[in-house]
Enzyme design. Structure first.
Site, short mmCIF file in Angstrom:
data_model
loop_
_atom_site.label_atom_id
_atom_site.label_comp_id
_atom_site.label_asym_id
_atom_site.label_seq_id
_atom_site.Cartn_x
_atom_site.Cartn_y
_atom_site.Cartn_z
N SER A 180 0.83 -1.21 0.00
CA SER A 180 0.00 0.00 0.00
C SER A 180 0.86 1.25 0.00
CB SER A 180 -0.96 0.00 1.19
OG SER A 180 -0.27 -0.11 2.41
N GLU A 181 2.04 1.21 0.69
CA GLU A 181 2.99 2.32 0.61
C GLU A 181 4.43 1.81 0.68
OE1 GLU A 181 -0.67 4.48 2.14
OE2 GLU A 181 0.44 2.81 2.99
N THR A 182 5.30 2.57 0.03
CA THR A 182 6.75 2.40 0.11
C THR A 182 7.33 3.76 0.44
OG1 THR A 182 6.74 0.61 -1.52
CG2 THR A 182 8.84 1.75 -1.18
N HIS B 112 0.69 4.81 8.71
CA HIS B 112 1.49 3.62 9.00
C HIS B 112 2.87 3.69 8.35
CE1 HIS B 112 0.89 1.25 5.23
NE2 HIS B 112 1.81 0.45 5.72
#
Length: 301
Positions: free
Chosen positions: A54-56, A85
């Site tokens: 979902s995120e990097t 997060h």
């Protein structure tokens, strides 16, 4: 070597951190590139698309002298000014690696949304609790026709006594209350229609919440959907939970938990996220939890 020839790849420290859990594989993972110096936006987006999380996040030297580090945050499709997060997971990775040190249990992250303050508290027998101060929120209410459309998209009744609120904390979440935690877990959205709805509204996604029974350890069950960003359901979402907390405070609905509360998220996708919300006397909101590293090594860039 000619300047037109490609440079040899370099090995960069990398961690994959599970956030909002003290137990591996039960939280929300974020990929952390611990030294992103020299990477341009296209390369960062390509890597984020490849990790398919979902995120990097990409750690860079700070530009503001007040900050301990700077971070850029990408979904598989877009860059975000801030996300919860990834903020906690990046701080965990940097502290664990010894690349930064908390001063008086305090850190400052620089990102596109500005300077984000974090606090670090020891947890006996487990990873530390890290919490971020939520950026000051902005609010807009949806009109009746928009609420009706969203109710059809969710396929479940919306609790109309809580105003459906577009809450901007960097990401812009539409916050919706459902009657109960059980009803929250039963929701099966139409993701294609939700993606169109979000784009028309200029929203990052929809976060729904509902109360647990009074004898439950947590106050609310939360779910966050961001299909317009390629993430149908985020396992455990810091900014989504922060937006719920901000909307509750904005609408004067925190009397039963004036100092804060806890929430759970991720059951529908096989996770068991634990989120701590704290309200402070000066009106700020802190969102925290534990994190644990699941993957550690290098990534070739």
């Amino acid at each position: 070597m000619s300047s037109n020839e490609p440079h040899a790849p370099r090995a960069v420290p990398f961690k994959q951190v599970d956030v909002f859990t003290a137990h591996p594989y039960l939280g929300n993972p974020v990929a952390v590139i611990l030294d992103a110096a020299g990477l341009d936006t296209r390369q960062m987006q390509q890597i984020a698309n490849w990790t398919n999380l979902s995120e990097t996040t990409f750690v860079l030297p700070p530009q503001d002298p007040k900050a301990n580090y700077r971070v850029r945050i990408f979904t598989p499709q877009d860059e975000l000014p801030f996300a919860g997060h990834p903020t906690l997971g990046t701080a965990h990775a940097l502290l664990e690696s010894g690349l930064i040190q908390a001063s008086s249990s305090r850190l400052v992250q620089e990102c596109a949304a500005g300077l984000i303050e974090l606090t670090v508290s020891p947890s006996p027998g487990g990873p530390p609790q890290i919490a971020f101060q939520l950026p000051r929120a902005k609010f807009n209410l949806l009109d009746d026709s928009q609420v009706d459309e969203l109710e059809a998209i969710l396929g479940a009744p919306i609790k109309r006594s809580f105003p459906v609120t577009l809450t901007d904390v960097g990401p812009r979440w539409t916050i919706v209350q459902i009657e109960s935690a059980e009803a929250v877990l039963a929701v099966e959205p139409d993701f294609a229609s939700m993606a169109k709805f979000d784009r028309a509204l200029g929203a990052s996604g929809v976060t729904i919440f509902g109360p647990h029974p009074s004898d439950h350890a947590a106050t609310y069950e939360v779910r966050s959907f961001a299909p317009s960003h390629g993430v149908n359901e985020d396992p455990v979402c810091g900014s989504g939970n922060g937006s719920v907390a901000a909307a509750l405070l904005h609408h004067g609905l925190t009397a039963s938990h004036a100092s804060g509360y806890s929430a759970t998220q991720g059951i529908k996708v096989g996770r068991a996220g634990q989120i701590k919300v704290q309200y402070t006397p000066n009106g700020s909101i802190h969102i925290g939890g534990q994190s644990v590293t699941c993957v550690e090594g290098t990534i070739r860039i």
